[in-house]
Design an enzyme around this catalytic site. Sequence first.
Site, mmCIF file in Angstrom:
data_model
loop_
_atom_site.group_PDB
_atom_site.id
_atom_site.type_symbol
_atom_site.label_atom_id
_atom_site.label_comp_id
_atom_site.label_asym_id
_atom_site.label_seq_id
_atom_site.Cartn_x
_atom_site.Cartn_y
_atom_site.Cartn_z
ATOM 1 N N TRP A 9 25.230 -18.730 -32.096
ATOM 2 C CA TRP A 9 26.911 -18.089 -31.087
ATOM 3 C C TRP A 9 25.904 -17.425 -29.198
ATOM 4 O O TRP A 9 26.485 -16.692 -29.507
ATOM 5 C CB TRP A 9 27.478 -17.188 -31.855
ATOM 6 C CG TRP A 9 28.454 -17.675 -33.014
ATOM 7 C CD1 TRP A 9 27.379 -19.301 -33.228
ATOM 8 C CD2 TRP A 9 29.441 -17.047 -33.441
ATOM 9 N NE1 TRP A 9 28.902 -18.885 -34.417
ATOM 10 C CE2 TRP A 9 29.562 -17.977 -34.875
ATOM 11 C CE3 TRP A 9 29.972 -16.459 -33.478
ATOM 12 C CZ2 TRP A 9 30.406 -17.651 -35.569
ATOM 13 C CZ3 TRP A 9 30.910 -15.638 -33.995
ATOM 14 C CH2 TRP A 9 31.305 -16.444 -35.435
ATOM 15 N N TYR A 17 25.533 -32.910 -33.810
ATOM 16 C CA TYR A 17 24.421 -31.804 -33.651
ATOM 17 C C TYR A 17 23.272 -31.054 -34.320
ATOM 18 O O TYR A 17 22.388 -30.998 -33.752
ATOM 19 C CB TYR A 17 25.558 -31.104 -32.821
ATOM 20 C CG TYR A 17 24.650 -29.695 -31.951
ATOM 21 C CD1 TYR A 17 24.010 -29.824 -31.188
ATOM 22 C CD2 TYR A 17 25.179 -28.452 -32.991
ATOM 23 C CE1 TYR A 17 23.854 -28.840 -30.333
ATOM 24 C CE2 TYR A 17 24.920 -27.526 -32.741
ATOM 25 C CZ TYR A 17 23.317 -27.468 -31.581
ATOM 26 O OH TYR A 17 23.300 -26.412 -30.633
ATOM 27 N N GLN A 42 22.069 -22.157 -19.595
ATOM 28 C CA GLN A 42 22.380 -20.705 -19.766
ATOM 29 C C GLN A 42 20.752 -19.545 -19.507
ATOM 30 O O GLN A 42 20.559 -19.150 -19.345
ATOM 31 C CB GLN A 42 22.943 -20.910 -20.899
ATOM 32 C CG GLN A 42 23.520 -20.010 -21.348
ATOM 33 C CD GLN A 42 24.776 -18.863 -22.312
ATOM 34 O OE1 GLN A 42 25.512 -18.664 -22.392
ATOM 35 N NE2 GLN A 42 24.921 -20.333 -23.640
ATOM 36 N N ILE A 96 13.744 -34.461 -20.658
ATOM 37 C CA ILE A 96 12.741 -34.691 -21.443
ATOM 38 C C ILE A 96 12.503 -35.889 -22.297
ATOM 39 O O ILE A 96 12.376 -36.556 -23.115
ATOM 40 C CB ILE A 96 12.925 -33.431 -22.351
ATOM 41 C CG1 ILE A 96 13.872 -33.559 -22.841
ATOM 42 C CG2 ILE A 96 12.526 -32.006 -22.204
ATOM 43 C CD1 ILE A 96 14.644 -32.862 -23.967
#
Length: 286
Positions: free
Chosen positions: A152, A127, A12, A39
């Site tokens: 968000w 997370y 995104q 990565i």
Amino acid sequence: MSKVLVIGAGGQLGQCLKTVAERRGLTDIVFPAEQDANILDEAGLKNLLSAEKPAFVINCAAYTAVDKAEEDLALAKAINETGAANLAHACVQEGATLVHVSTDFVFAGNEVKLLTEDDIANPINVYGQTKLDGEIAIAAILPNHFILRTSWLYSEYANNFVKTMLKLGAERDELNIIADQVGTPTYAIDLANAVFDIIESGSTSFGLYHYSNEGVTSWYDFAKAIFEISGTSVKTNPIPGTKYPTPAKRPAFSVMDKTKIKETFNISIPYWRESLVKCISVLQKN
């Protein structure tokens, strides 16, 4: 502008960086394919940076499936901590500055106050912990870094809350939305602009910064705004988080103070609802 390499270009934020780069006429930016910028492959990263010789590397690659991370700890840790460390080592080798994106989920969110960069991070889910561990790893390895915590995130690209609400709003007559988790929606196009503002500033004020859009809202009020702005007619009910249990706990209040980033880089930050109008306008045109 100095040469820039974007890791996680297909996600995104990576797509938003590409859009903003085109709008700003920035040309010396490399967006490698995922297989060429893994990565988890430290040697491959070092080879990539050695070939491209960027002055700046932007890391948009992350494990972001918050609930799935609770049972997928090894992969979340590998991407968010080990991967971040791998990239930091590659930047050290090439003398590049790293711009790394982190999250408001590093905070417990059990106190109603604007969260500053000096507040103690105390994640309440896997997370958040892996993202915090990634921040710590980068800071220990590479002095020349900008870590940007955001919250968000949504845009016209990839899967996100705005697109999900528009889809569900078109399919259903009634929706229940959590009303007791408060934060700030952030338009990823605005974050992308901020990243380029920092790079173009030439500043060496390295360190940790908070960036989200201005203002405060709940998921319920965010959803209501999405439906109002888009002209979607759907009954929306506010519910407590206890009525919609998820594998990962979420911070109840994770509104970040943006004073440091605004004053250091002279950045103007849009209000969340104004940016939401822009995003929905783009989505409706498409």
